[in-house]
Design an enzyme around this catalytic site. Structure first.
Site, PDB file in Angstrom:
ATOM      1  N   CYS A  87      45.736  11.731 -14.182  1.00  0.00           N
ATOM      2  CA  CYS A  87      47.032  11.220 -14.579  1.00  0.00           C
ATOM      3  C   CYS A  87      48.140  12.123 -14.459  1.00  0.00           C
ATOM      4  CB  CYS A  87      46.958  10.449 -15.970  1.00  0.00           C
ATOM      5  SG  CYS A  87      48.483   9.401 -16.205  1.00  0.00           S
ATOM      6  N   HIS A 204      41.885   7.962 -16.556  1.00  0.00           N
ATOM      7  CA  HIS A 204      41.496   8.912 -17.651  1.00  0.00           C
ATOM      8  C   HIS A 204      40.006   9.053 -17.914  1.00  0.00           C
ATOM      9  CE1 HIS A 204      45.472  10.332 -19.091  1.00  0.00           C
ATOM     10  NE2 HIS A 204      45.826   8.914 -18.815  1.00  0.00           N
ATOM     11  N   GLU A 206      38.569  11.515 -19.135  1.00  0.00           N
ATOM     12  CA  GLU A 206      38.089  11.901 -20.601  1.00  0.00           C
ATOM     13  C   GLU A 206      38.456  10.937 -21.962  1.00  0.00           C
ATOM     14  OE1 GLU A 206      41.060  12.238 -19.167  1.00  0.00           O
ATOM     15  OE2 GLU A 206      42.298  11.901 -20.460  1.00  0.00           O
TER      16      GLU A 206
END
Lengths: 237, 50
Positions: A87, A204, A206
């Site tokens: 990002c 994302h 994560e």
């Protein structure tokens, strides 16, 4: 062999801790690096996490690219080191010239925070080698400026050399245009550099690292990195 | 629709030409992204800059 992966924190980074956690979940050694410190702490790979570095002033990533750590990241990448931008990290890599293109405001001119689906287009990178080609990943996005754009010649070169690594699509992978949340060219969610050791993506992974978060699909990206580093270490023994 | 931004800078320089060169360099290196932006540099008159 425990790979050591550094996660850089810029002023305004949000997802650094989630990235550190994802690496630890997979048995990697995660180390935090402050943007003002050029020391990458002996890392085998570097992650530039998501967030809003420097408040996105001027343009996303435009100020962070001048942080002292970025000179080390550029040198590390040039020597073949693995660098992943997520990002805002992707935006920083574009601004730094480590990846092609630039980010414009989302085509709908709104901040979007929701799960999207992306297809793994290439698996011959250290960020996707644990995935299946064509695998659909459910991963959240959270950005205002994800409308990735580039000149036509570069775009053609990226497609020709299989440098488009992730593409937005629908859950069943049947309609890429319909799955594109931000207007990015060719529905591109992630690209790599010519040498394939630097990759950036807008979603994302994560934030999709365990089922309690709604998806664990993002783990495959971190697993790929860990496995690539373990494999490389074994090969040198 | 075109979207842009105006950035007003005050620079210390030996001459107007040197000031313009300095600002143009800043714009190329930092203030604009050539992939998505074009820029023009113009010096304001003392009247305009008030």
């Amino acid at each position: 062999v425990t790979p050591r992966i550094a996660v850089v924190t810029f002023p305004g980074s949000l997802d650094d801790r989630d990235a550190l956690r994802a690496i630890r979940l997979l048995g990697g050694e995660a180390v935090s690096v402050w943007h003002a410190d050029p020391d990458l702490r002996g890392a085998d790979a570097v992650i530039l996490p998501g967030g809003f570095s420097y408040g996105d002033y001027l343009r996303t990533g435009a100020i962070a690219r001048f942080s002292p750590v970025m000179k080390s990241v550029e040198k590390f990448a040039a020597s073949g080191g693995m660098v992943l931008g997520i990002c805002n990290g992707f935006q920083i890599l574009c601004e730094a010239g480590l990846l092609p293109g630039a980010m414009m405001r989302n085509s709908g001119l709104r901040f979007i925070c929701r799960h999207v689906h992306i297809r793994v287009e290439q698996t011959d990178t250290p960020f996707t080698n644990a995935a299946r080609k064509g695998q659909i990943l459910k991963i959240p996005i959270a950005h205002s400026d994800g409308n990735w754009t580039v000149d036509e010649a570069t775009l053609a070169e990226l497609e020709r050399n299989r440098r488009v690594i992730f593409r937005y699509t629908t859950p069943d992978g049947s309609n890429d245009d319909a799955g594109n949340p931000n207007g990015a060219m060719h529905n591109i969610a992630g690209v790599c550099n010519r040498e394939r050791n630097v990759t950036g993506l807008m979603p994302h992974p994560e934030r999709a690292a365990e089922l309690a978060l709604g998806s664990a699909d993002g783990l495959v990206i971190f697993r790929s990195m860990v496995e690539a580093l373990v494999g490389a270490a074994k090969a040198t023994v | 629709v075109r979207v842009g931004k105006s950035i007003f800078l005050t620079v210390e320089s030996d001459s107007p030409a040197a000031a313009e060169e300095q600002v143009a360099e800043m714009t190329v290196k930092f203030l604009s992204n050539p992939v998505i932006e074009r820029f023009w540099v113009r010096q304001l008159t003392s009247e305009e800059s008030r």
